[in-house]
Design an enzyme around this catalytic site. Sequence first.
Site, PDB file in Angstrom:
ATOM      1  CG  HIS A 206      49.056  38.931  49.820  1.00 30.39           C
ATOM      2  ND1 HIS A 206      49.385  37.776  48.786  1.00 30.39           N
ATOM      3  CD2 HIS A 206      47.763  38.906  49.868  1.00 30.39           C
ATOM      4  CE1 HIS A 206      48.072  37.795  48.260  1.00 30.39           C
ATOM      5  NE2 HIS A 206      47.276  38.435  48.741  1.00 30.39           N
TER       6      HIS A 206
ATOM      7  CG  HIS B 246      46.228  42.183  46.143  1.00 28.13           C
ATOM      8  ND1 HIS B 246      44.648  42.292  46.339  1.00 28.13           N
ATOM      9  CD2 HIS B 246      46.178  41.043  46.990  1.00 28.13           C
ATOM     10  CE1 HIS B 246      44.149  41.254  47.128  1.00 28.13           C
ATOM     11  NE2 HIS B 246      45.076  40.364  47.318  1.00 28.13           N
TER      12      HIS B 246
ATOM     13  CD  GLU C 161      45.579  38.439  44.357  1.00 30.29           C
ATOM     14  OE1 GLU C 161      46.469  37.978  45.125  1.00 30.29           O
ATOM     15  OE2 GLU C 161      44.477  38.100  44.510  1.00 30.29           O
TER      16      GLU C 161
HETATM   17  C1  GLA Z   1      44.277  37.247  48.138  1.00 29.30           C
HETATM   18  C2  GLA Z   1      44.235  35.892  48.870  1.00 29.30           C
HETATM   19  C3  GLA Z   1      42.913  35.991  49.649  1.00 29.30           C
HETATM   20  C4  GLA Z   1      42.887  37.290  50.659  1.00 29.30           C
HETATM   21  C5  GLA Z   1      42.991  38.573  49.808  1.00 29.30           C
HETATM   22  C6  GLA Z   1      43.254  39.667  50.617  1.00 29.30           C
HETATM   23  O1  GLA Z   1      43.584  37.244  47.073  1.00 29.30           O
HETATM   24  O2  GLA Z   1      44.279  34.740  48.277  1.00 29.30           O
HETATM   25  O3  GLA Z   1      42.715  34.828  50.312  1.00 29.30           O
HETATM   26  O4  GLA Z   1      43.698  37.169  51.609  1.00 29.30           O
HETATM   27  O5  GLA Z   1      44.387  38.231  49.061  1.00 29.30           O
HETATM   28  O6  GLA Z   1      42.119  39.886  51.531  1.00 29.30           O
END
Ligand code: GLA
Length: 397
Positions: free
Chosen positions: A150, A223, A361
């Site tokens: 991210h 997100h 996402e």
């Molecule tokens: C995304 C990732 C997860 C986790 C979330 C945040 O969806 O794929 O593994 O890191 O973000 O907690």
Amino acid sequence: MKMRSFASFSCIAAACLLVACGNNATTDKPAGDSATIAPAAGAALPDANLFKDSMESKMTALYILKNKNNASVAITNYGARVVSLLVPDKNGTLTDVALGYDSIGKYIHQPETYFGAIVGRYGNRIAKGKFKLNGIEYKLATNNGANHLHGGLKGFGAHVWDAKKLNDSTLELTYLSQDQEEGYPGNLQAKVTYTLSGDSANSLKIDYEATTDKATVLNLTNHTYFNLNGQGSGTINNHLLFLNADRYTPVDSTLIPTGKLEPVAGTPFDFLQPAAVGSRIDANNEQLKFGKGYDHNFVLNANKGAGLNLAATVQGDQSGIFMEVLTMEPGIQFYGGNFMNGGNPLKGGKKDDHRTAFCLETQHYPDSPNEPSFPSTELKPGGKYKTSTEYRFTVKK
Ligand code: GLA
């Protein structure tokens, strides 16, 4: 029962706000002392005063968008985040379906840092925080075991964006990500526009744009953690999920795709027929073990018509709120809140807990910069990144 007491508490809170603040119209300024909108019934928006701060030589604020159906969304320019999203449930009660905090301080200091955020420069994982582009190897921050996640240690969700309210229902946010920020090449100018409309459905559309002065990789997403029964109202395992995907990208134990596209048929990843999120979550399946539940990218079936492609639908089992996700992106990460653990104080005195929210996402596939067979995430100077995702809300009784 739980839902009813939440609704009546929220009604009282909303009524108090009405008395305290009077009838508030949205202005072209950030929401302030007298700009907190109190919906007719149900959940209330956060107090905008608790979002005023200064960081990175900029002011943070809370911006309210609303539509003619009294649906509203609160967005802060700290990370271009969705803080609240209020839509009516099957009884017409406004329900806040987005998890969030009630002050800017909590966004900075609480353990969960992705609530509602725009994630970038690269949403999801890049293996070992490394990739090669045009023969040059770039090294990124590693913040998820050995991998980059991210956007790194301080991704787009942890910076202050410039905000411009274009009208009652549209907010434009821009952010300049400097050359070498978190190790990425090129000055990248990003623009995200949120539009809340209300014609055939209450719809929150997110338009993303970006340009760069050096070749780079880019994968922007939002997100938001959703609970369609209302944030903080318990498990999402009974929500009904449809995913428009015949295939998904299986991962290794660190959640990096193996590079293969595998069929979902005959596995717990088959959501082509709507199924309760939790109906197969305890199946003896290696992929579910790696993800500690669902935390996987689905390969969206090709668009049959023009415009946005239907990627997913979800229905809140108690609220009847029905969300459709439409996108131009080739993939979608379905994350079922497996890492949530009750450590985060939500709005209205609620708490998060294991699997009490999900994220959808929209994205290019994880680790694409290292997987030549995946659709490319490269942006070249002179090129324009342009993508859109829409979340549409109706009810099913
Ligand atoms: C995304 C990732 C997860 C986790 C979330 C945040 O969806 O794929 O593994 O890191 O973000 O907690």
